[in-house]
Design a protein around this motif. Structure first.
Motif, PDB file in Angstrom:
ATOM      1  N   VAL A  55     -31.947  11.749   9.477  1.00  0.00           N
ATOM      2  CA  VAL A  55     -33.218  12.249   9.983  1.00  0.00           C
ATOM      3  C   VAL A  55     -33.220  12.137  11.500  1.00  0.00           C
ATOM      4  O   VAL A  55     -32.636  11.214  12.074  1.00  0.00           O
ATOM      5  N   MET A  56     -33.868  13.106  12.144  1.00  0.00           N
ATOM      6  CA  MET A  56     -33.979  13.083  13.603  1.00  0.00           C
ATOM      7  C   MET A  56     -35.436  13.302  14.004  1.00  0.00           C
ATOM      8  O   MET A  56     -36.165  14.050  13.352  1.00  0.00           O
ATOM      9  N   PRO A  57     -35.888  12.646  15.076  1.00  0.00           N
ATOM     10  CA  PRO A  57     -37.183  12.977  15.662  1.00  0.00           C
ATOM     11  C   PRO A  57     -37.086  14.338  16.334  1.00  0.00           C
ATOM     12  O   PRO A  57     -36.271  14.531  17.229  1.00  0.00           O
ATOM     13  N   ASP A  58     -37.906  15.282  15.887  1.00  0.00           N
ATOM     14  CA  ASP A  58     -37.749  16.674  16.317  1.00  0.00           C
ATOM     15  C   ASP A  58     -39.136  17.315  16.412  1.00  0.00           C
ATOM     16  O   ASP A  58     -39.630  17.879  15.439  1.00  0.00           O
ATOM     17  N   PRO A  59     -39.797  17.239  17.565  1.00  0.00           N
ATOM     18  CA  PRO A  59     -41.170  17.738  17.648  1.00  0.00           C
ATOM     19  C   PRO A  59     -41.274  19.223  17.338  1.00  0.00           C
ATOM     20  O   PRO A  59     -40.531  20.032  17.896  1.00  0.00           O
ATOM     21  N   GLN A  60     -42.175  19.555  16.433  1.00  0.00           N
ATOM     22  CA  GLN A  60     -42.358  20.974  16.106  1.00  0.00           C
ATOM     23  C   GLN A  60     -43.170  21.694  17.173  1.00  0.00           C
ATOM     24  O   GLN A  60     -43.086  22.916  17.295  1.00  0.00           O
ATOM     25  N   LEU A  61     -43.961  20.934  17.968  1.00  0.00           N
ATOM     26  CA  LEU A  61     -44.839  21.524  18.975  1.00  0.00           C
ATOM     27  C   LEU A  61     -44.736  20.750  20.285  1.00  0.00           C
ATOM     28  O   LEU A  61     -44.385  19.567  20.306  1.00  0.00           O
ATOM     29  N   VAL A  62     -45.062  21.410  21.364  1.00  0.00           N
ATOM     30  CA  VAL A  62     -45.042  20.774  22.683  1.00  0.00           C
ATOM     31  C   VAL A  62     -46.081  19.658  22.713  1.00  0.00           C
ATOM     32  O   VAL A  62     -47.249  19.880  22.404  1.00  0.00           O
ATOM     33  N   PRO A  63     -45.684  18.423  23.055  1.00  0.00           N
ATOM     34  CA  PRO A  63     -46.660  17.324  23.091  1.00  0.00           C
ATOM     35  C   PRO A  63     -47.627  17.476  24.255  1.00  0.00           C
ATOM     36  O   PRO A  63     -47.307  18.108  25.262  1.00  0.00           O
ATOM     37  N   PHE A  64     -48.838  16.901  24.096  1.00  0.00           N
ATOM     38  CA  PHE A  64     -49.753  16.905  25.237  1.00  0.00           C
ATOM     39  C   PHE A  64     -49.662  15.609  26.033  1.00  0.00           C
ATOM     40  O   PHE A  64     -50.288  15.476  27.082  1.00  0.00           O
TER      41      PHE A  64
END
Length: 502
Positions: A55-64
């Protein structure tokens, strides 16, 4: 909790920021799907039959959140199914509450890492399930230590839902590093901050092979600190505390969950594994240090021995101390040490540990059949600056995250024989796993597998190394894409999956 949420920020720019943790090889992957029959150079032995989950940390959206740490991304699970010398690849996000609600909103809603007070909305469970994946009782569990795991179908990778062991889970948190006893098949677990953010409570519990809880013990930590990994022996459990500490008032002011504290000891909590009470825990102390992932622990001569890499610096440099001090990441090293503990001693200051290997190492694995007993072989990521890595060529492409590792090490802890596998001068390795050559074969005889970042091609590869010929690959599996740095994963033998899913 009403009233603490920040107003939803405007988000006109839909590009990921130019910070290192979102650039180069670390640019979010965001792929879901499958690829059949991956390209293979070399030959995968027929005995290698199973699935490698990671598993990898993989943001689906741009963080604020500005300068969001790289492992605050959504959990994206990969499965490499290997059978008859062929490899099929599948990848899907864990459908956490956070993931689903942000996909519906089409924007980031969660704030800082493990700080609910910076969220734009209220979540019931805000985990990203992005740290480890393992199969237990026929179910794939995606874990992150701030919440219960999420259950997934091990074949399709479809998310089933939040997993509380049929209502038995007593803690609001669950370790990302549960241990499976190779003899009893128990799942040995714990949760820290087990009654919520900033609480001193640790809950230790054990789950039998049939899914029923057999042990539940509540204990109190001397400080509210990170306990990322732990160790288990036949009769004891050991909790290494990382001196990253939590303060809820700091979180309420919009600060970080974690802050390095150079003024507290490195604690090792020791608790009887069975029939214990919370008051039975004993907290041993060593000088301030950062303990890494546990290699293994075992009992011998009435004492406990725990092997793990230890750094004299704050490895999580992006969470500095109260004065803002943090080490230069290029100066952080971790060497392999063995701590010896007399669990019955009235002296809580530990003797100096034995240095087992003076090489910069992390992400250790042993032959899981020897987990919780005295082992001989261990495998791990290695950073060796003498191996000829082409730093000028790959430096701009690397991106941020943990210190990179350019080789895999194999150490015989009894003879101290040490060997290295170097995948190439434009390659870095992720966490290795070990696959035994046969079910009843000798310890450490088999294959080491690891995902490798190829910065020359900007794509990912799966390298398989025979432990009898450790200097060169048995096979290289080529992916037609780049997978972001992951954290942890596990191998599941094909027979075990078939047994779990008849």
């Amino acid at each position: 909790m009403a009233g603490h949420f920040r107003s939803l920020p405007t988000q006109a720019d839909q590009r990921f920021p130019s910070y290192p943790q979102f650039s180069g090889f670390m640019k979010p992957c965001r792929f879901e799907g499958e690829v059949q029959n991956l390209e293979i150079e070399g030959t995968i032995p027929q005995s290698v039959n199973g699935t490698f989950y990671r598993v990898m940390p993989d943001p689906q959206l741009v963080p604020f959140v500005d300068n969001d740490p790289w492992f605050n991304g959504d959990g994206n699970v990969s499965a490499f199914r290997i059978q008859a010398g062929k490899v099929h690849f599948k990848q899907r996000y864990v459908r956490t509450e956070k993931f689903v609600r942000e996909r519906e909103a089409q924007r980031a809603l969660a704030g800082r890492y493990r700080n609910k007070y910076t969220d734009a909305v209220e979540f019931k469970v805000r985990t990203t399930a992005n740290t480890n994946v393992l199969v237990f009782n026929g179910t794939l569990l995606a874990c992150k230590e701030d919440a219960p795991p999420y259950a997934m179908d091990p074949e399709t990778l479809e998310t089933i839902g939040l997993y509380d062991f049929d209502g038995q889970l007593p803690s609001v948190t669950f370790t990302a590093h549960p241990k499976v006893d190779p003899v009893t098949k128990e799942l040995v677990c714990f949760g820290y901050e087990a009654k919520g953010d900033g609480t001193h409570d640790i809950c230790y519990f054990s789950v039998k092979q049939d899914g029923k809880f057999s042990e539940t013990v509540w204990l109190i930590s001397p400080v509210v600190a990170m306990i990322h990994d732990f160790a288990v022996t036949e009769n004891w459990v050991i909790f290494p505390l990382i001196p990253q500490t939590c303060d809820v008032e700091r979180m309420k002011q919009g600060g970080e969950h974690w802050q390095w504290d150079p003024n507290i000891p490195f604690y090792l909590g020791v608790l009887p594994r069975r029939n214990a009470k919370g008051s039975d825990v004993k907290w041993f102390r060593a000088p301030n240090a950062f303990p890494g992932h546990v290699f293994n622990a075992f009992e011998k001569g009435g004492k406990l021995h725990i092997d793990l890499p230890v750094s004299d610096k704050n490895v999580f440099f992006w969470w500095p101390d109260a004065e803002g001090n943090a080490p230069d990441p290029h100066e952080i090293t971790a060497y392999l040490f063995r701590f010896t503990i007399d669990p019955h001693s009235s002296e809580t200051d530990l003797p100096p540990p034995e240095m087992m290997l003076r090489e910069d190492c992390e992400f250790p694995r042993v032959d899981d059949r020897w987990l919780m007993k005295e082992h001989t072989h261990c495998f791990f990521n290695l950073m060796d600056k003498t191996l000829g890595t082409d730093w000028p060529a790959i430096g701009p492409l690397m991106g941020g995250g943990f210190a990179p590792y350019n080789a895999i090490g194999h150490l015989n802890v009894k003879t101290r024989h040490f060997e290295k596998y170097f995948p190439g001068n434009k390659h870095f390795v992720q966490e290795p796993i070990f696959i035994p050559r046969s079910e009843d074969g000798e310890e450490g005889d088999g294959f080491v597998m690891a995902l490798v970042n190829n910065y020359g091609a900007m794509s990912s590869e799966l390298h398989i190394i025979d432990t009898q010929d450790f200097q060169k690959p048995q096979a290289i599996v080529y992916l037609p894409m780049r997978l972001r740095a992951g954290l942890h994963g596990n191998w599941v033998d094909g027979q075990d999956l078939a047994f779990a899913n008849p």
